[in-house]
Design an enzyme around this catalytic site. Structure first.
Site, PDB file in Angstrom:
ATOM      1  N   GLY A  89       2.768  -3.291   0.868  1.00 43.77           N
ATOM      2  CA  GLY A  89       4.133  -2.991   0.401  1.00 43.77           C
ATOM      3  C   GLY A  89       4.221  -1.549  -0.107  1.00 43.77           C
ATOM      4  O   GLY A  89       5.137  -0.801   0.235  1.00 43.77           O
ATOM      5  N   HIS A  90       3.228  -1.159  -0.927  1.00 40.74           N
ATOM      6  CA  HIS A  90       3.208   0.223  -1.424  1.00 40.74           C
ATOM      7  C   HIS A  90       3.031   1.201  -0.271  1.00 40.74           C
ATOM      8  O   HIS A  90       3.664   2.260  -0.228  1.00 40.74           O
ATOM      9  CB  HIS A  90       2.044   0.438  -2.414  1.00 40.74           C
ATOM     10  CG  HIS A  90       2.159  -0.364  -3.673  1.00 40.74           C
ATOM     11  ND1 HIS A  90       1.305  -1.398  -3.980  1.00 40.74           N
ATOM     12  CD2 HIS A  90       3.014  -0.274  -4.712  1.00 40.74           C
ATOM     13  CE1 HIS A  90       1.627  -1.909  -5.147  1.00 40.74           C
ATOM     14  NE2 HIS A  90       2.665  -1.247  -5.622  1.00 40.74           N
TER      15      HIS A  90
END
Ligand code: PAF
Length: 278
Positions: free
Chosen positions: A36-37
């Site tokens: 996600g990051h």
């Protein structure tokens, strides 16, 4: 990739870059990075000349000392992932570098913080407001990137940017999910194998309630969610709200494109949140 631990040296470097007319994209994180990051880093890379990622487990936003104590800290692995993702700069300050003394400033985000996360984690958004303001002042990015998974945080930061006239664009990126639907989160690594198998029920409950909301009242959908989790022993529902996706105020009826279904639940001591906008 360069790693900075001190505000002054990072600022001197970035000032130089700005003089060379480089645009700066900023991805604030608390580390324990996941895909996600990395998708935020990728979007930032596509839209800016250089990308700064901060890694700082911010003590002022934790209202639960246990949550702060067990929050995963994996700087070395994070830096490796960031290097592979072609991130340009990592800013990883210590707590004393960020807070030589504890801030006395208090933010009040009004109705935005009286619901959901704000209601169940008193002081949380004050801590987020303080650290994000400090980071924006330190990095002075052209664009800053946040994930929709933290929908209420996005609304609070949007308010912060408007009210304090930060000169930057906020870019909100879609929630990244595992193949089985579980929203990616640093906290997922605290789940046991058994909990991890059951955790996707959180997302499943959101998609099921989205379908129900098309022809049922919000009260009926809330009752459905309550009963959904009553029979799942390992998940303890904290809240489920049907809200306007911008004001976060509860709404009674589906308003297409503007309705957020938001949930928080405990699996053992691990607290997970998720949302979908319908
Ligand atoms: O979303 C997070 O990881 C944190 O709340 C943030 C924005 C980095 C502030 O500490």
């Amino acid at each position: 990739m360069q790693v900075f631990f001190e505000i002054k040296t990072l600022q001197a470097y970035l000032q130089n870059q700005r003089q060379l007319s480089k645009s700066v994209g900023f991805v604030p994180t608390m580390g324990a990075l996941h895909q996600g990051h990395l998708s935020l880093i990728e979007t930032a890379k596509n839209q800016n000349d250089i990308v700064v990622c901060s890694i700082f487990v911010n003590p002022t936003q934790f209202n639960n000392p246990h949550d702060l104590a067990v929050y995963p800290r994996t700087l070395e692995a994070d830096c490796k992932m960031l290097e592979e993702a072609n991130c340009d700069i990592v800013f990883a300050p210590s707590a004393t570098e960020m807070y030589p003394s504890l801030p006395t400033l208090k933010f009040d985000f009004g109705t935005l913080e009286n619901v959901m996360e704000g209601k169940f984690r008193p002081g949380h958004f004050n801590g987020v407001g303080i650290v994000v303001s400090k980071l924006f002042n330190i990095v002075q990015p052209n664009k800053a990137y946040f994930g929709q998974k933290d929908l209420q945080q996005c609304a609070v930061i949007n308010c912060l940017v408007k009210d304090l006239s930060f000169s930057l664009d906020l870019v909100i990126c879609p929630t990244q999910r595992e193949k089985d639907g579980l929203a990616m989160s640093s906290r997922n690594r605290n789940l046991s194998e058994e909990q991890r198998v059951i955790a996707p029920e959180i997302y499943k409950s959101l998609t099921a309630s989205a379908a129900l909301l098309k022809n049922q009242s919000s009260t009926a959908v809330k009752q459905f969610i309550k009963e959904y989790f009553d029979v799942i022993e390992d998940i303890e529902l904290e809240y489920f709200e049907i809200s306007d996706f911008e004001t976060l105020l509860p709404i009674e009826e589906l308003s297409v494109g503007k309705t957020a279904l938001c949930i928080a639940a405990f699996m053992g001591k691990t607290r997970l949140i998720d949302n979908i906008i319908i």
